[in-house]
Design an enzyme around this catalytic site. Structure first.
Site, PDB file in Angstrom:
ATOM      1  N   GLY A 285       0.843  -1.186   0.000  1.00  0.00           N
ATOM      2  CA  GLY A 285       0.000   0.000   0.000  1.00  0.00           C
ATOM      3  C   GLY A 285       0.876   1.234   0.000  1.00  0.00           C
ATOM      4  O   GLY A 285       2.051   1.188  -0.372  1.00  0.00           O
TER       5      GLY A 285
ATOM      6  N   SER B 253     -16.923   9.702   1.872  1.00  0.00           N
ATOM      7  CA  SER B 253     -15.816  10.547   2.308  1.00  0.00           C
ATOM      8  C   SER B 253     -16.227  11.636   3.298  1.00  0.00           C
ATOM      9  O   SER B 253     -17.282  12.259   3.164  1.00  0.00           O
ATOM     10  CB  SER B 253     -15.165  11.214   1.092  1.00  0.00           C
ATOM     11  OG  SER B 253     -14.235  12.189   1.491  1.00  0.00           O
TER      12      SER B 253
ATOM     13  N   ARG C  55     -13.926  13.025  13.848  1.00  0.00           N
ATOM     14  CA  ARG C  55     -14.690  11.813  13.573  1.00  0.00           C
ATOM     15  C   ARG C  55     -15.260  11.153  14.824  1.00  0.00           C
ATOM     16  O   ARG C  55     -16.400  10.691  14.825  1.00  0.00           O
ATOM     17  CB  ARG C  55     -13.805  10.821  12.808  1.00  0.00           C
ATOM     18  CG  ARG C  55     -13.501  11.288  11.408  1.00  0.00           C
ATOM     19  CD  ARG C  55     -12.574  10.338  10.689  1.00  0.00           C
ATOM     20  NE  ARG C  55     -12.382  10.780   9.316  1.00  0.00           N
ATOM     21  CZ  ARG C  55     -11.589  10.171   8.440  1.00  0.00           C
ATOM     22  NH1 ARG C  55     -10.907   9.101   8.818  1.00  0.00           N
ATOM     23  NH2 ARG C  55     -11.472  10.622   7.204  1.00  0.00           N
TER      24      ARG C  55
ATOM     25  N   HIS D  13     -13.585   1.972  10.930  1.00  0.00           N
ATOM     26  CA  HIS D  13     -12.843   2.455   9.768  1.00  0.00           C
ATOM     27  C   HIS D  13     -11.337   2.236   9.902  1.00  0.00           C
ATOM     28  O   HIS D  13     -10.770   1.332   9.310  1.00  0.00           O
ATOM     29  CB  HIS D  13     -13.161   3.937   9.568  1.00  0.00           C
ATOM     30  CG  HIS D  13     -12.490   4.565   8.389  1.00  0.00           C
ATOM     31  ND1 HIS D  13     -12.553   4.024   7.119  1.00  0.00           N
ATOM     32  CD2 HIS D  13     -11.746   5.691   8.269  1.00  0.00           C
ATOM     33  CE1 HIS D  13     -11.867   4.782   6.280  1.00  0.00           C
ATOM     34  NE2 HIS D  13     -11.359   5.794   6.955  1.00  0.00           N
TER      35      HIS D  13
END
Length: 664
Positions: free
Chosen positions: A69, A311, A357, A428
């Site tokens: 990644g 998003s 968040r 997440h």
């Protein structure tokens, strides 16, 4: 000063995972190796003081990189360009399929293009505060310091960042900041950044400096004389198990969010590489720090195997609301403005819909728990773009977020230009991971951990658009400097795969594989994963308590025991076998999930994404305990059937004084 303590967990059932491994290596005191001097000079001084390896000698070293990644690909490409010989492994069929492509909204950098007051120090402070003062000052400042160079690097690679009309790079805002510092490529920033790193990686593959091993999964770490010197892997197409030796090992294998079964992560994301390293002696730090993202498409039914992220950038123009009335089933267009509760704007007027968040997620849960959720399940809130469309026009909103709206329409069948999106929090990102020092090296010499796989620079909560920043910072700008400190005295010490430790580790992998295939039970792997996820979400999800965590710690061991008696893994190990791959990963999740809950139980405070119901202010905000928990908790494996030891690394703040984290 480093310190360590050992705690007796309330529930410490023996693990039941065959075959039995040897006890982990003896533990040495934690040393974060943070350089001295003023904060703004630490990284520059450390780079100068770090050992160098001359170009002619670099080609004599072989470096193993696991994961391709953003962190893994950027590290492999950078080290290959420096002249090292690199072997890069990924379980996908191509590095382009690494989960980094799923990142949508953007990447932060302190360039102050908008002239709105941004700076390296402000990015540092926002990140430190966003993590609820549970990360190292020195690491976070370094991250902010190199952020601008990341953008330059990616632009040079051709990453198509959005631009203003005049050609300058555009920025937008993200949660937890009052400046616009987020660079983006519509809603596919992660994919474009990964393509940039992939192009750099391909250059080094073509040059012969990097050898790529796709469809190959790491199943164990080989430790020789206390140093990480190789890995054991399985070819996922042929089933062949083999060993690879190197001078050091770099893990860039991502996070562990799939321990919850339902998450925004790709189904292949797992904890296996990190967990096998943990069982070889690497410390697992802060596993309870799990981020719940506030803007995900709500679960539609029990058949779902994953959730879809929308998003955070959408909160720039979308307004979050629910009805003020409980049980209101009217369509959103029929709910008058004065009967709507724009709860983020009401509770956090300074940040509004761009509150961080963790705070936004808990606020959505509170609204739904109060009976004001939307949708058939009542587990959802509205993300409404009517005001933005009226002010800017649909074409502008489509230009900014068109692919996200298209994705939402494909999944839900609803047109978000005409009706509000429905969103709900979901697992997440994970801020916990293997413990690393300032050089990104774990407590096992020679084992480096990058990106989401390490316990990171994000503390107890990650601000949006900072995961991409950390992954690329680690790979492009940190590890190329710090790896020399370990490698310089290691010349000529690389063992071969004929070493006894390689043979023993490979034999353990083969035995584990044989055992999984030989159980021949009646339950599928997915059954056990789903059951584990239910336990984790119900008892260790957005809100945790001593009672719920104790319940989880009592339910996981019997589930794990049943797994090893009753799982059904069809097929053989000598061919492509997806069930076998999943079984190994779920077996590790069944062990890791218990450690996550234990860590959450022992951290008797609320901070960031770790919210203990017993520790909150009267208004529901998280209540930290700096006196007793201003530290990193790093867990040590002590052998099968033995309780892990909890070590601590105190967090010292020389520049910023921890304060009550307020976004009001």
């Amino acid at each position: 000063m480093s310190a360590s303590i050992t705690l007796d967990p309330p529930t410490a059932p023996a693990t039941s995972t065959p075959p039995t491994r040897e006890s982990a290596p003896s533990f040495t005191a934690l040393d974060a190796k943070i350089p001295g001097g003023p904060l703004e000079k630490k990284w520059e001084k450390h780079k100068f003081d770090s050992k160098l390896i001359n170009p002619a000698n670099r080609r004599k070293y072989e470096i193993i990189v696991v994961g391709s990644g953003l962190a893994g690909a950027s590290a492999a490409a950078s080290l290959g360009e420096m002249g090292y010989k690199v072997k890069c492994f990924c379980y996908q069929d191509s590095p382009r399929r690494a989960h980094s492509i799923a990142a949508q909204g953007g990447i932060n950098a302190a360039k102050n293009y908008q002239n709105d007051g941004d700076s390296v120090f402000r990015l540092f402070y926002d990140t430190l505060k966003g993590g609820d003062f549970r990360s190292r000052e020195a690491n976070v400042y370094r991250l902010a310091e190199v952020s601008a160079a990341i953008i330059d690097q990616c632009v040079a690679q051709g990453v198509p960042f959005a631009r203003e009309y005049g050609g300058l790079l555009a920025n937008r805002s993200f949660g937890g900041a009052q400046v616009s510092r987020t660079f983006y490529a519509r809603g596919q920033t992660g994919q474009q950044l990964l393509l940039g790193a992939y192009s750099a990686l391909n250059c080094q593959i073509a040059a012969g400096n990097v050898e790529m091993y796709p469809r190959t999964e790491m199943l164990d770490l080989v430790v020789v004389d206390g140093h990480a010197k190789g890995i054991v892997v399985r070819d996922m197409v042929t089933g062949a198990i083999s060993s690879h030796a190197g001078d050091c090992v770099l893990l860039g294998t991502g996070g562990y969010g799939n321990v919850f079964y339902l998450s925004t992560n790709a189904k292949g994301c797992n904890v296996t590489a990190s967990w096998r390293a943990y069982k070889r002696g690497a410390l697992m730090a802060n596993p309870c720090y799990t981020q719940i993202h506030p803007t995900c498409i709500p679960q539609a039914g029990d058949y779902q195997s994953k959730l879809t992220l929308m998003s955070e950038s959408l909160r720039n123009h979308g307004r979050v609301w629910v009805s003020k009335k409980k049980g209101d089933t009217r369509p959103p267009a029929q709910i008058p403005e004065d009967e709507r509760d724009y709860y983020l704007e009401r509770k956090y007027p300074s940040f509004g819909n761009l509150a961080p968040r963790d705070i936004s997620s808990r606020s959505a849960k509170e609204a739904c728990d109060d009976g004001r959720g939307v949708g058939s399940s009542g587990l959802g809130v509205y993300l409404d773009f009517a005001d933005a469309i009226k002010r800017l026009g649909e074409s502008k909103v489509r230009e900014l977020y068109g692919n996200l709206f298209d994705m939402y329409h494909q999944i839900t069948g609803e047109n978000a230009y005409e009706v509000p999106m429905r969103i709900y929090p979901a697992v997440h990102y994970t801020m916990g991971g293997l413990w690393v020092d300032y050089n990104l090296m774990s407590n096992i010499p020679g084992l480096f951990v990058l990106g989401e796989a390490n316990f990171s620079d994000h503390g107890a909560n990650r601000l949006g658009a900072s995961a991409l920043m950390q992954g690329l910072a680690d790979g492009y700008f940190v590890i190329p400097y710090t790896i020399g400190n370990y490698l310089a005295p290691q010349m000529g010490k690389r063992p071969t795969t004929e070493h006894d430790e390689f043979k023993k580790t490979e034999a353990a992998v083969r035995e584990r594989t044989k055992h999984l295939l030989g159980i021949k039970g009646k339950r599928s792997v997915d059954h056990f994963h789903r059951e584990l996820g239910r336990i984790m979400w119900d008892y260790c999800g957005m809100a945790r308590s001593a009672k719920s965590l104790d319940r989880a710690l009592k339910q996981i061991p019997p589930l794990r025991e049943e797994f090893w008696k009753n799982v059904n893994v069809p097929g053989s190990g000598e061919a492509l076998n997806v069930s076998l791959e999943k079984a190994g990963r779920v077996a590790d999740f069944l062990e890791f999930g218990e450690l996550l809950c234990l860590d959450a139980l022992e951290r008797r405070e609320s901070c960031g994404g770790h919210f203990r119901e017993e520790w909150q202010y009267p208004d529901g905000e998280a209540k930290r305990d700096d006196e007793h928990f201003q530290h990193v908790a790093a867990w040590e494996f002590t052998g099968e059937g033995s309780k892990p030891n909890r070590h601590i690394e105190p967090l010292e703040f020389e520049t910023v004084h921890p304060s009550v984290r307020s976004y009001k």
